[in-house]
Structures are given as C-alpha cells and as structure tokens.
Design a protein around this motif. Structure first.
Motif, PDB file in Angstrom:
ATOM      1  N   CYS A 180      46.633  39.865  27.254  1.00 12.99           N
ATOM      2  CA  CYS A 180      46.707  41.305  26.977  1.00 12.99           C
ATOM      3  C   CYS A 180      45.416  42.034  27.334  1.00 12.99           C
ATOM      4  N   GLN A 181      44.760  41.594  28.409  1.00 14.48           N
ATOM      5  CA  GLN A 181      43.511  42.250  28.827  1.00 14.48           C
ATOM      6  C   GLN A 181      43.797  43.565  29.551  1.00 14.48           C
ATOM      7  N   GLU A 182      42.795  44.439  29.566  1.00 13.59           N
ATOM      8  CA  GLU A 182      42.887  45.665  30.375  1.00 13.59           C
ATOM      9  C   GLU A 182      43.148  45.282  31.831  1.00 13.59           C
ATOM     10  N   ASN A 183      42.448  44.254  32.291  1.00 15.41           N
ATOM     11  CA  ASN A 183      42.586  43.756  33.657  1.00 15.41           C
ATOM     12  C   ASN A 183      42.967  42.279  33.547  1.00 15.41           C
ATOM     13  N   ASP A 184      44.255  42.008  33.689  1.00 14.30           N
ATOM     14  CA  ASP A 184      44.792  40.684  33.417  1.00 14.30           C
ATOM     15  C   ASP A 184      44.029  39.583  34.153  1.00 14.30           C
ATOM     16  N   SER A 189      37.124  41.055  30.829  1.00 16.92           N
ATOM     17  CA  SER A 189      37.953  42.233  30.567  1.00 16.92           C
ATOM     18  C   SER A 189      38.454  42.179  29.120  1.00 16.92           C
ATOM     19  N   LYS A 190      38.250  43.273  28.398  1.00 19.98           N
ATOM     20  CA  LYS A 190      38.612  43.308  26.979  1.00 19.98           C
ATOM     21  C   LYS A 190      40.125  43.364  26.782  1.00 19.98           C
ATOM     22  N   GLY A 191      40.547  42.979  25.572  1.00 24.52           N
ATOM     23  CA  GLY A 191      41.956  43.075  25.241  1.00 24.52           C
ATOM     24  C   GLY A 191      42.346  44.511  24.931  1.00 24.52           C
ATOM     25  N   LYS A 192      43.591  44.861  25.249  1.00 25.15           N
ATOM     26  CA  LYS A 192      44.071  46.211  24.945  1.00 25.15           C
ATOM     27  C   LYS A 192      44.157  46.380  23.429  1.00 25.15           C
ATOM     28  N   ALA A 298      40.062  35.438  19.759  1.00 26.68           N
ATOM     29  CA  ALA A 298      40.033  35.424  21.226  1.00 26.68           C
ATOM     30  C   ALA A 298      38.843  36.245  21.735  1.00 26.68           C
ATOM     31  N   PRO A 299      38.220  35.808  22.834  1.00 25.61           N
ATOM     32  CA  PRO A 299      37.067  36.545  23.375  1.00 25.61           C
ATOM     33  C   PRO A 299      37.433  37.973  23.776  1.00 25.61           C
ATOM     34  N   GLU A 300      38.671  38.200  24.135  1.00 23.79           N
ATOM     35  CA  GLU A 300      39.116  39.555  24.496  1.00 23.79           C
ATOM     36  C   GLU A 300      39.041  40.507  23.303  1.00 23.79           C
ATOM     37  N   TYR A 301      39.021  39.945  22.098  1.00 24.96           N
ATOM     38  CA  TYR A 301      39.017  40.769  20.888  1.00 24.96           C
ATOM     39  C   TYR A 301      37.758  40.504  20.044  1.00 24.96           C
ATOM     40  N   GLY A 302      36.676  40.144  20.734  1.00 19.90           N
ATOM     41  CA  GLY A 302      35.390  40.024  20.057  1.00 19.90           C
ATOM     42  C   GLY A 302      34.998  38.610  19.669  1.00 19.90           C
ATOM     43  N   GLY A 303      35.786  37.637  20.039  1.00 21.47           N
ATOM     44  CA  GLY A 303      35.487  36.256  19.684  1.00 21.47           C
ATOM     45  C   GLY A 303      34.373  35.676  20.543  1.00 21.47           C
ATOM     46  N   ASP A 304      33.732  34.618  20.007  1.00 21.34           N
ATOM     47  CA  ASP A 304      32.646  33.952  20.724  1.00 21.34           C
ATOM     48  C   ASP A 304      32.894  32.444  20.832  1.00 21.34           C
TER      49      ASP A 304
ATOM     50  N   GLU B  95      58.972  30.599  49.292  1.00 17.20           N
ATOM     51  CA  GLU B  95      58.614  30.466  47.875  1.00 17.20           C
ATOM     52  C   GLU B  95      57.942  31.758  47.418  1.00 17.20           C
ATOM     53  N   THR B  96      58.255  32.173  46.197  1.00 17.18           N
ATOM     54  CA  THR B  96      57.588  33.366  45.688  1.00 17.18           C
ATOM     55  C   THR B  96      56.456  32.963  44.737  1.00 17.18           C
ATOM     56  N   TYR B  97      55.419  33.777  44.723  1.00 19.02           N
ATOM     57  CA  TYR B  97      54.255  33.536  43.860  1.00 19.02           C
ATOM     58  C   TYR B  97      53.960  34.831  43.109  1.00 19.02           C
ATOM     59  N   ALA B  98      53.889  34.732  41.789  1.00 23.44           N
ATOM     60  CA  ALA B  98      53.922  35.955  40.988  1.00 23.44           C
ATOM     61  C   ALA B  98      52.691  36.215  40.145  1.00 23.44           C
ATOM     62  N   ASN B  99      51.842  35.225  39.897  1.00 23.42           N
ATOM     63  CA  ASN B  99      50.697  35.473  39.017  1.00 23.42           C
ATOM     64  C   ASN B  99      49.768  36.527  39.634  1.00 23.42           C
ATOM     65  N   PRO B 100      49.241  37.433  38.800  1.00 27.19           N
ATOM     66  CA  PRO B 100      48.302  38.415  39.333  1.00 27.19           C
ATOM     67  C   PRO B 100      46.950  37.760  39.587  1.00 27.19           C
ATOM     68  N   MET B 101      46.262  38.228  40.622  1.00 28.36           N
ATOM     69  CA  MET B 101      44.890  37.771  40.848  1.00 28.36           C
ATOM     70  C   MET B 101      43.958  38.930  40.519  1.00 28.36           C
ATOM     71  N   PRO B 102      42.965  38.696  39.639  1.00 27.71           N
ATOM     72  CA  PRO B 102      42.017  39.776  39.362  1.00 27.71           C
ATOM     73  C   PRO B 102      41.071  39.958  40.543  1.00 27.71           C
ATOM     74  N   GLY B 103      40.604  41.189  40.757  1.00 25.09           N
ATOM     75  CA  GLY B 103      39.620  41.436  41.813  1.00 25.09           C
ATOM     76  C   GLY B 103      38.293  40.776  41.475  1.00 25.09           C
ATOM     77  N   LEU B 104      37.559  40.372  42.516  1.00 27.75           N
ATOM     78  CA  LEU B 104      36.247  39.733  42.306  1.00 27.75           C
ATOM     79  C   LEU B 104      35.168  40.607  42.942  1.00 27.75           C
ATOM     80  N   SER B 105      35.217  41.912  42.630  1.00 31.05           N
ATOM     81  CA  SER B 105      34.292  42.852  43.272  1.00 31.05           C
ATOM     82  C   SER B 105      32.854  42.657  42.794  1.00 31.05           C
TER      83      SER B 105
END
Lengths: 432, 144
Positions: A180-184, A189-192, A298-304, B95-105
């Motif tokens: 449930c991160q802002e950026n999965d 990335s923090k949790g929503k 969880a680290p997304e919600y402040g865990g360490d 084959e389909t692949y569905a997991n999102p990849m986060p950007g590594l900017s």
C-alpha cells in the motif's frame, strides 16, 4: 405369526443392504484404483506413499476439485482453445485421465463443488453450474453469475473460493499492491494513510452461495488486513475458516537501510490464519517477523524492523518461511492416509521468487498435523521434487510448481502444477 | 652533474609514468568491461530480486530480460523504464507480466548507463552500450 413377520423383515433388510451395497460399489468401481508410477512421478514422499501423474500438458492448471466418482474439474489460469475449465475422466482405468470436455470462456483460479453445483471464478466474477446426479455439469454454456464487479488489480488478482455448510461463499480479494505504498515497491516510499484499498480488497469477503449478481454491497467483508490469499479451506472439526496469506515482498529493495538481502529473503512469514468474522490480520501496517515471532510495524508506516505492531491484529496459527507462495490449503478428511494425517493441513507451496540472491524456497507440498483446529506438531515437507532440481536458484528453471490441492473419494491427494499442467495423484500404498 | 642528470631522468621518468597511469586510468574507465563490471554490481543491488540471477524473470509477474525487444530494441524506451518504472501489463512471447516496476531515477546517469549496458550484454544478449549522455538527454526530456 412371529416367523411370518420376521422372514419378510429379514428379506426386506437383505434387499436394502443389497441396494446400498450395489450403490456403494457403483461409486467404488468408478474410481480408478491408486497405482503409483515406478518413480513416484519424480516426487520424494514419506515412506509408504506413492504418486503417479494422472494428466499432463493441460495448460496453467490452478485449483482442482474431484467428484464423488473420481472425475476431475480443473480451472485454468489462462484459457486453452478458448476454454477455462477442463473435465477429466479415466474411462479405461489405466490410471491416466483424459480431457472429456472443456468449457467456460474465462481464465481464473478458483473451483469447488458444493450442494449440487460447480462454482468457478474469473478474476472479477464467480459463476456456478448445476450438476447432475453424477456431478457432471448439465449446461456448461449457461452458468449462473453469483458474484460480479470484484476488484482485480494486476497483482494478486486471482479469486479463490470456498463454501461453508450454511450456503455462504467466501472469496479472497487480494490487495493490488505489495504494501500500500504511494509508489508501489518503490524506494523508501511511504504507505498511504489509512490504506484506502482495504474497503474493497486485502481481505476475505462473504456472499450468499445461491443469490445471483451480488457485488460488494451484497457481501460482507468477513476479514481484513490479509494481503493476498490463494489457499483457503474450511475446517470441519471447529467449523472455521483458515487461510494462507502471501506475505509482503521487497523489504530490502524498498528499505535497504533497514533490511539486508538475507533478512529480506527470510522475512516475513507465510502465515496461516484461523479466521473469525471481523478479524484483522494487519496488512499493510504489520508483517509477521520469522525471527522475532511477532507482528512488527511495517517500514511504510514508521517501522524500523523492531517496533512491534498494534495488538489489535491477529497472529498466525502457523508461521512458514518467507515468500514460499502458498497457493492451496486442504484439511485432510480421507481414510486412505495413516491416522496422523487425518484432520491435518496440506499446503501447496508454489515456490518463491522474492528471495534472490538467496536460493529459492518452497516448490513442495507441506503438511501440518492438526487436532480440533489447532496445530498438533511442527510443519514438515510432505511431497518434494516438483521442480526436478536439487535446489532452485531461479524460478523459471523449476519444471513443475504445485498450485492446487484436492482430495479424491478414496482419500488420495491430487496436486496440480501450473508450469506444465501436470496433475499428480499421491496415495498411501498399504501393501508396500 | 651526474646526480642532477640522474635526478632529472628519474623525475621525467616518474612524471611520464604517472602521466601514463592517469591516461591509462581514463581509458580503463571507458572500456566496456569496466562499465559491464559496474553494471553487474548495480544489477545485483537493484534488479536481481525481481528479474533473477539469470535474467529469466518470474512467470506471470516479472518479465525476462533475455533477448526481448524491450531490452534490445528502442533504447529510449528502455532508459525510460529504468528512470520512470513500468506500470502496465506487458506481453513477451505470449506470456503476460503484470507486476509494476518502480522507477529508479535515484540512480545517476552513469549508473543507469552501466546497468543497462550490462543487461544488454548479458543473459545471451549482445547489443550496443548505453552512454551516460543518452541517459542525461532522456532524463531531461519531458516526453514519456
């Protein structure tokens, strides 16, 4: 006078016994007797058990259900020749099952039989097909739509289904993200806040098994805070739902300052939960730490990695190693296996990917002895060797991956594989 | 006098040698082997958990990097995937692949170039190297 009544009674009894015996025999005769392959289909099993391959190359074979006469229904993740359910029988009793018919135009995972109906799921809907007295589908082209409009993201989108004894159907609606991160799965990335998706996913929903066109408004969020479930079963000893959660991934790649790659490979547990109505297992706010044996924030919600999570969340009833991907759960109620297996839980572990660079884990069927709904011993590997490798470093090298479990009328255990579409049958060989 | 000549020779020798060393170092930094070695370390850190040690990915979830058009084809698309991530289902060989990849900017232009060059020359792939300059241009452009 006495003799006169006793004789007809005696004859009557004989007739009843005879009829019931012939009925019993009819079913018994229909089930192919278990006969292991010489190599036990390549599986490693406890002493006395054997296995054979009853079918092969079926496609992405997911969940499976066996009829009372030993016929097989299998749900395919992806349609083959436009069909998503296979019906198999072994008419010549050579131990190999052949596809008799194929129907349904959707891919999916869930399939089960209850009260004269075959239930099957796509990733958004649940259908049912009326069965005849031999548990064969009467009208494959016209199922009834029981549930519709369920959320299906691109992850954890499959729907597993289960019925209880009171005409309720339980559906897993997996959360469409890792945590449930802002950026999965993104870096730090923090949790929503309030994880809004929990109102329509990340839990188990209950619907009526015999009502058409239900959606969220007609259902009940039976339990929440469960990231994704594929294996679920009803324990008849305590009349309770049990589920296997797929635990969160990417502790290291999202939080490299808190977790190294080894910790990331070994945390969190793949958790089995005993579910009561209203339970909350805590996703995405906590995960169950395999070292500390508790729910950790969880680290997304402040865990360490150390701060404990809220006590409102339930604990697992069994904690398995991380990332092994439990795709099916089955409480064994048959009579073929030795006594210690009765009422125990079999879990099909599809096998991990999120442990790299450590070697992968799972790719086997595990067993946990149970008594009265509680574990009565440690979990153990029951059937191994599906991958065909001594150790799995990368998932694509695994030749087979266990995915579905079903119990046959004779008490043998069926296991599907969604890589090659192989169906295994495991039996206990009393004569050996 | 002799001493002075000796010292001068030594100094010249030292200077020319250190010059050569500097020169050599510069050349080393630009060789493919060095870029690929650095890319390998970056792959292990940022990519391996999903795309796996053999670049084979995971069935249904994470796409393979072996001889696919995404890796060997349009370099701009490839660089953008690393910088911005990929949040859609893709199909490779049926084959389909569905997991999102986060950007590594957060990776530097050099690091993106190194890891992409490594991927394009490993797992059975053979393709041109990616330069930091290419990454810089695409990072600066606003088009997707």
């Amino acid at each position: 006078m006495r003799k006169k009544t006793i004789i007809p009674l005696f004859i009557g009894c004989l007739v009843i016994v005879g009829i019931s015996f012939s009925f019993m025999n009819k079913h018994k005769n229909d089930v192919t007797p278990f006969k292991p392959d010489a190599d036990n289909a390549g599986l490693k099993l406890p002493v006395g058990f054997g296995a054979n391959k009853v079918a092969d190359n079926l496609g992405k074979a997911r969940h499976i259900v066996i009829t009372k006469d030993g016929s097989i229904y299998i749900k395919l993740m992806k349609v083959v020749d436009g069909k998503g359910i296979l019906f198999l029988q072994d008419k010549d009793k050579d131990g190999k099952y052949e596809v008799q018919t194929a129907f349904c135009n959707y891919g999916g995972t869930g399939i089960t039989i209850k009260n004269g109906y075959l239930y099957a799921s796509s990733d958004k809907e649940v259908f049912r097909y009326k069965l005849d007295e031999n548990e064969q589908v009467i009208d494959p082209a016209n199922p009834e739509k029981i549930i519709t409009g369920l959320l299906a993201g691109r992850q954890h989108q499959t729907k597993s289904i289960l019925l209880d004894h009171e005409d309720n159907i339980y559906v897993n609606i997996g959360a469409p993200t890792n945590s449930c991160q802002e950026n999965d799965r993104g870096l730090e990335s923090k949790g929503k806040v309030g994880c809004p998706i929990l109102d329509s996913a990340g839990g188990i929903w209950q619907f009526k098994a015999n009502k058409l066109n239900q959606s969220y408004a007609d259902g009940l969020r039976y339990a929440t805070g469960i990231r994704n479930v594929m294996g679920l079963d009803w324990n008849t000893q305590n009349n309770t739902l049990y589920v296997m959660q797929h635990g969160r991934d990417n502790l290291n790649s999202s939080w490299p300052k808190l977790f190294n790659t080894k910790q990331s490979a070994e945390i969190p547990a793949e958790a089995m939960y005993m579910i009561k109505k209203g339970d909350n297992a805590g996703w995405p706010y906590v995960y169950y730490d395999t070292y500390q044996n508790k729910n950790i924030l969880a680290p997304e919600y402040g865990g360490d990695g150390k701060k404990e999570g809220s006590k409102e969340f339930i604990n697992p009833i069994v904690a398995f190693p991380a990332h092994m991907a439990p795709n099916a759960l089955l409480f064994y109620t048959g009579n073929m296996f030795p006594e210690r297996y009765k009422q125990g839980a079999f879990v099909a572990f599809h096998g991990s990917w999120n442990r790299a660079p450590e070697k992968q884990a799972g790719y086997f069927v595990a067993f946990v002895p149970f008594k009265d709904g509680k574990p009565a011993g440690e979990w153990e590997v029951f059937a191994d060797g599906f991958s065909g490798l001594n150790e799995v470093m990368v998932p694509r090298e695994a030749l087979h991956r266990p995915c579905g479990l079903a119990q046959g009328p004779d008490g043998s255990l069926y296991v599907t594989d969604d890589v090659k579409g192989t169906v295994y049958r495991i039996g206990y060989n009393i004569n050996k | 006098m002799k001493k002075i000549i000796c010292a001068a020779i030594l100094i010249i020798g030292f200077l020319s040698n250190s010059n050569a060393q500097i020169k050599k170092k510069n050349i080393v930094a630009k060789t493919p082997t060095n870029q690929l070695a650095k890319g390998k370390i970056l792959y292990a850190k940022h990519c391996v958990v999903c795309h796996q040690a053999d670049g084979g990915g995971v069935m249904g979830l994470n796409p393979p990097l072996i001889k696919t058009d995404y890796v060997l084809g349009d370099q701009k698309r490839l660089i953008n995937i690393i910088l911005k991530g990929l949040d859609k289902e893709i199909e490779i060989d049926g084959e389909t692949y569905a997991n999102p990849m986060p950007g590594l900017s957060h990776l530097s232009d050099q690091e993106v170039a190194d890891v992409l060059s490594y991927i394009r020359n490993n797992f059975g792939n053979k393709a041109s190297l990616i330069s930091p300059a290419q990454v810089k241009v695409i990072r600066a452009s606003k088009t997707k």
